[in-house]
Design an enzyme around this catalytic site. Structure first.
Site, PDB file in Angstrom:
ATOM      1  N   GLU A   8      18.546  29.644  23.299  1.00 56.22           N
ATOM      2  CA  GLU A   8      18.801  29.274  21.917  1.00 56.22           C
ATOM      3  C   GLU A   8      18.543  27.791  21.675  1.00 56.22           C
ATOM      4  O   GLU A   8      18.703  26.966  22.569  1.00 56.22           O
ATOM      5  CB  GLU A   8      20.246  29.612  21.552  1.00 56.22           C
ATOM      6  CG  GLU A   8      20.484  31.098  21.711  1.00 56.22           C
ATOM      7  CD  GLU A   8      21.828  31.546  21.164  1.00 56.22           C
ATOM      8  OE1 GLU A   8      21.895  32.691  20.716  1.00 56.22           O
ATOM      9  OE2 GLU A   8      22.782  30.763  21.190  1.00 56.22           O
ATOM     10  N   CYS A  53      18.602  20.659  18.754  1.00 56.73           N
ATOM     11  CA  CYS A  53      19.379  20.799  19.985  1.00 56.73           C
ATOM     12  C   CYS A  53      18.640  21.793  20.881  1.00 56.73           C
ATOM     13  O   CYS A  53      18.432  22.939  20.504  1.00 56.73           O
ATOM     14  CB  CYS A  53      20.787  21.287  19.625  1.00 56.73           C
ATOM     15  SG  CYS A  53      21.845  21.506  21.064  1.00 56.73           S
ATOM     16  N   CYS A  69      23.751  28.526  32.985  1.00 55.32           N
ATOM     17  CA  CYS A  69      24.147  27.251  33.570  1.00 55.32           C
ATOM     18  C   CYS A  69      25.055  27.510  34.765  1.00 55.32           C
ATOM     19  O   CYS A  69      25.841  28.454  34.760  1.00 55.32           O
ATOM     20  CB  CYS A  69      24.899  26.411  32.527  1.00 55.32           C
ATOM     21  SG  CYS A  69      25.270  24.729  33.087  1.00 55.32           S
ATOM     22  N   CYS A  82      31.753  24.788  33.418  1.00 54.03           N
ATOM     23  CA  CYS A  82      32.771  24.082  32.632  1.00 54.03           C
ATOM     24  C   CYS A  82      33.655  25.110  31.910  1.00 54.03           C
ATOM     25  O   CYS A  82      33.159  26.086  31.347  1.00 54.03           O
ATOM     26  CB  CYS A  82      32.111  23.135  31.631  1.00 54.03           C
ATOM     27  SG  CYS A  82      31.185  21.823  32.457  1.00 54.03           S
ATOM     28  N   CYS A 106      33.019  26.158  28.006  1.00 56.30           N
ATOM     29  CA  CYS A 106      31.653  26.353  27.523  1.00 56.30           C
ATOM     30  C   CYS A 106      31.214  27.813  27.632  1.00 56.30           C
ATOM     31  O   CYS A 106      31.407  28.451  28.670  1.00 56.30           O
ATOM     32  CB  CYS A 106      30.704  25.473  28.337  1.00 56.30           C
ATOM     33  SG  CYS A 106      28.974  25.694  27.878  1.00 56.30           S
ATOM     34  N   GLU A 111      22.133  22.696  32.201  1.00 54.58           N
ATOM     35  CA  GLU A 111      22.334  21.317  32.634  1.00 54.58           C
ATOM     36  C   GLU A 111      20.940  20.736  32.894  1.00 54.58           C
ATOM     37  O   GLU A 111      20.302  21.061  33.899  1.00 54.58           O
ATOM     38  CB  GLU A 111      23.202  21.299  33.899  1.00 54.58           C
ATOM     39  CG  GLU A 111      23.249  19.972  34.636  1.00 54.58           C
ATOM     40  CD  GLU A 111      23.576  18.766  33.756  1.00 54.58           C
ATOM     41  OE1 GLU A 111      24.510  18.835  32.939  1.00 54.58           O
ATOM     42  OE2 GLU A 111      22.868  17.743  33.883  1.00 54.58           O
ATOM     43  N   SER A 164      21.675  15.058  27.722  1.00 57.46           N
ATOM     44  CA  SER A 164      23.115  15.117  27.959  1.00 57.46           C
ATOM     45  C   SER A 164      23.374  15.754  29.314  1.00 57.46           C
ATOM     46  O   SER A 164      22.814  16.789  29.641  1.00 57.46           O
ATOM     47  CB  SER A 164      23.780  15.939  26.847  1.00 57.46           C
ATOM     48  OG  SER A 164      25.171  16.054  27.065  1.00 57.46           O
ATOM     49  N   SER A 219      28.902  13.952  29.518  1.00 55.72           N
ATOM     50  CA  SER A 219      30.043  14.763  29.077  1.00 55.72           C
ATOM     51  C   SER A 219      31.246  14.417  29.939  1.00 55.72           C
ATOM     52  O   SER A 219      31.303  14.781  31.103  1.00 55.72           O
ATOM     53  CB  SER A 219      29.692  16.251  29.205  1.00 55.72           C
ATOM     54  OG  SER A 219      28.684  16.567  28.271  1.00 55.72           O
ATOM     55  N   CYS A 254      28.380  23.589  19.073  1.00 55.70           N
ATOM     56  CA  CYS A 254      28.394  23.145  20.465  1.00 55.70           C
ATOM     57  C   CYS A 254      29.097  24.142  21.362  1.00 55.70           C
ATOM     58  O   CYS A 254      30.228  24.537  21.078  1.00 55.70           O
ATOM     59  CB  CYS A 254      29.186  21.844  20.602  1.00 55.70           C
ATOM     60  SG  CYS A 254      28.363  20.432  19.973  1.00 55.70           S
TER      61      CYS A 254
HETATM   62  N1  SAH Z   1      25.111  20.437  30.521  1.00 62.48           N
HETATM   63  C1  SAH Z   1      24.961  19.336  29.636  1.00 62.48           C
HETATM   64  C2  SAH Z   1      24.331  19.704  28.294  1.00 62.48           C
HETATM   65  C3  SAH Z   1      24.811  20.971  27.637  1.00 62.48           C
HETATM   66  S1  SAH Z   1      26.471  20.919  26.994  1.00 62.48           S
HETATM   67  C4  SAH Z   1      26.280  18.626  29.450  1.00 62.48           C
HETATM   68  O1  SAH Z   1      27.266  19.056  30.045  1.00 62.48           O
HETATM   69  O2  SAH Z   1      26.330  17.617  28.767  1.00 62.48           O
HETATM   70  C5  SAH Z   1      26.331  19.863  25.593  1.00 62.48           C
HETATM   71  C6  SAH Z   1      27.673  19.419  25.026  1.00 62.48           C
HETATM   72  O3  SAH Z   1      28.371  20.508  24.424  1.00 62.48           O
HETATM   73  C7  SAH Z   1      28.582  18.877  26.103  1.00 62.48           C
HETATM   74  O4  SAH Z   1      29.147  17.649  25.749  1.00 62.48           O
HETATM   75  C8  SAH Z   1      29.623  19.951  26.191  1.00 62.48           C
HETATM   76  O5  SAH Z   1      30.814  19.452  26.660  1.00 62.48           O
HETATM   77  C9  SAH Z   1      29.719  20.430  24.776  1.00 62.48           C
HETATM   78  N2  SAH Z   1      30.421  21.712  24.682  1.00 62.48           N
HETATM   79  C10 SAH Z   1      30.342  22.755  25.522  1.00 62.48           C
HETATM   80  N3  SAH Z   1      31.139  23.761  25.126  1.00 62.48           N
HETATM   81  C11 SAH Z   1      31.752  23.355  23.995  1.00 62.48           C
HETATM   82  C12 SAH Z   1      32.682  23.964  23.103  1.00 62.48           C
HETATM   83  N4  SAH Z   1      33.131  25.208  23.284  1.00 62.48           N
HETATM   84  N5  SAH Z   1      33.088  23.244  22.027  1.00 62.48           N
HETATM   85  C13 SAH Z   1      32.611  22.008  21.812  1.00 62.48           C
HETATM   86  N6  SAH Z   1      31.716  21.384  22.606  1.00 62.48           N
HETATM   87  C14 SAH Z   1      31.295  22.054  23.698  1.00 62.48           C
END
Ligand code: SAH
Length: 357
Positions: free
Chosen positions: A104, A117, A124, A128, A131, A174, A205, A227, A346
């Protein structure tokens, strides 16, 4: 960029997708075909500037070269996107890759910008806790051609007065875990023989893969976002398990030493989780951690996931947190949730069709 040179050693394999190739590589192919190097630029101009989808349309190439290219190579075809439109103008693109995997991208228009984006992996591996993409695990890396297809697909969805102004690798995956292909993608995006996009308009990011962060900033001039989400190792271990390998002190020490360009700063992303990381004490610790760096903080409303006990901090809590950061002389912005009604916000990518499946 280094990617051009590193890959020169390996001959371009038959069947390769020309949208994956750097100028050096295309020139090598052309030389192997017995033609002159300048044809390389001509071919890449057709592909990246004029959107050519076949070698047949490249009328200014000799017919013999066209035939050779057609016989031995491909040009990644544009992927069709299923588009969902949010009431706030955000558009979510679901792209189906050749092997049936889906990724996406999200177009996010604001008053002054149109941000795309972009995803870098199918799924991934970083796990986390907050996410959606983490829940599918890592299926595979995306190729450069696939990453770039998001741009052509998004451009087709723009209105006449829109133009993408910013590109952020904040979609699925990532990016630094797919490093060689990411750097190749950035080379094609920013080179004058490629898409000619200014690297200042591109942000990568990362969850904090320290060795790759250092490499990225020494090899490319793009912006970096990290992050962070937590101010203690105990909490960050839980929210972003990669912290066990690169704990906060290692991550922030690396950030201190990164070769940041004079006027730019690292963005630290911080997802606001009620009762988890949003207390005044967290804010004060964050000030201490970030103050010695060239950094700014971007506070993000958490977008809830199905079957997760995590909740977003209230607006009042986010604003109180921001006030403490500002009092500590940090630049701190709040990222508003966009595209919530189409699950394009996000961390929500990929959640919907799979919870429905
Ligand atoms: N893996 C990379 C890029 C993808 S995530 C990274 O970790 O930065 C991009 C951003 O979206 C990150 O800052 C992540 O923390 C945020 N994110 C992920 N899940 C989210 C959620 N449920 N609500 C808000 N932000 C989220």
């Amino acid at each position: 960029m280094d990617a051009n040179r590193q890959t020169l050693a390996e001959p371009t394999p038959a069947g390769a997708d020309f949208r994956d190739l750097t100028l050096d590589e295309v020139e090598q192919v052309v030389a192997n075909a017995g033609d002159r190097a300048y044809r390389g630029r001509q071919i890449l101009h057709w592909i990246h500037a004029r959107g050519a989808e076949s070698f047949d349309v490249m009328r200014d190439l000799p017919a013999s070269l066209r035939a050779y290219l057609k016989q031995n190579f491909t040009i990644g075809h544009p992927m069709s996107a299923i588009v969902s439109r949010s009431s706030d103008g955000t558009r979510r693109l679901l792209l189906r890759l050749d092997d049936g995997e889906e990724i996406e991208s999200v177009i996010i228009p604001t008053e002054k910008r149109v941000t795309l984006c972009m995803s870098s992996q199918v799924g991934c591996a970083m796990a986390c806790e907050f996410c959606a993409t983490a829940r599918m695990g890592l299926h595979r890396n995306m190729t450069s051609s696939e990453m770039l297809s998001q741009i052509s697909a998004a451009r087709r969805e723009l209105t006449a007065d829109e133009e993408i102004t910013n590109y952020v690798f904040m979609g699925m995956g990532e990016p630094l875990a797919n490093y060689p292909r990411l750097v190749r993608t950035l080379a094609i995006m920013t080179s004058e023989w490629g898409m000619g996009i200014s690297p200042r308009r591109i942000t990568v990011s990362t969850v904090g893969l320290v060795p790759m962060m250092e490499r990225l900033l020494s090899e490319t001039p793009v912006n970096l976002a990290v992050s962070l989400h937590a101010t203690t190792n105990e909490l960050r271990d839980r929210l972003a398990p990669i912290n066990k390998r690169y704990p906060l002190e290692v991550l922030l020490d690396a950030c201190r030493r990164l070769p940041i360009k004079r006027r730019s700063r690292i963005t630290f992303e911080y997802v606001m989780l009620a009762g988890v990381n949003d207390s005044p004490a967290d804010a004060r610790r964050l000030v201490k951690l970030i103050a010695p760096l060239r950094g700014k903080v971007n506070l993000i409303f958490f977008n809830p996931l199905p079957d997760s006990p995590l909740r977003s901090s209230s607006r009042a809590a986010v604003e109180a947190f921001q006030a403490i950061l500002k009092n500590g002389s940090l630049t701190a912005t709040i990222r508003e949730s966009r595209g919530l009604d189409i699950a394009a916000a996000c961390g929500q990518l990929y959640a919907e069709q799979h919870s429905a499946a």
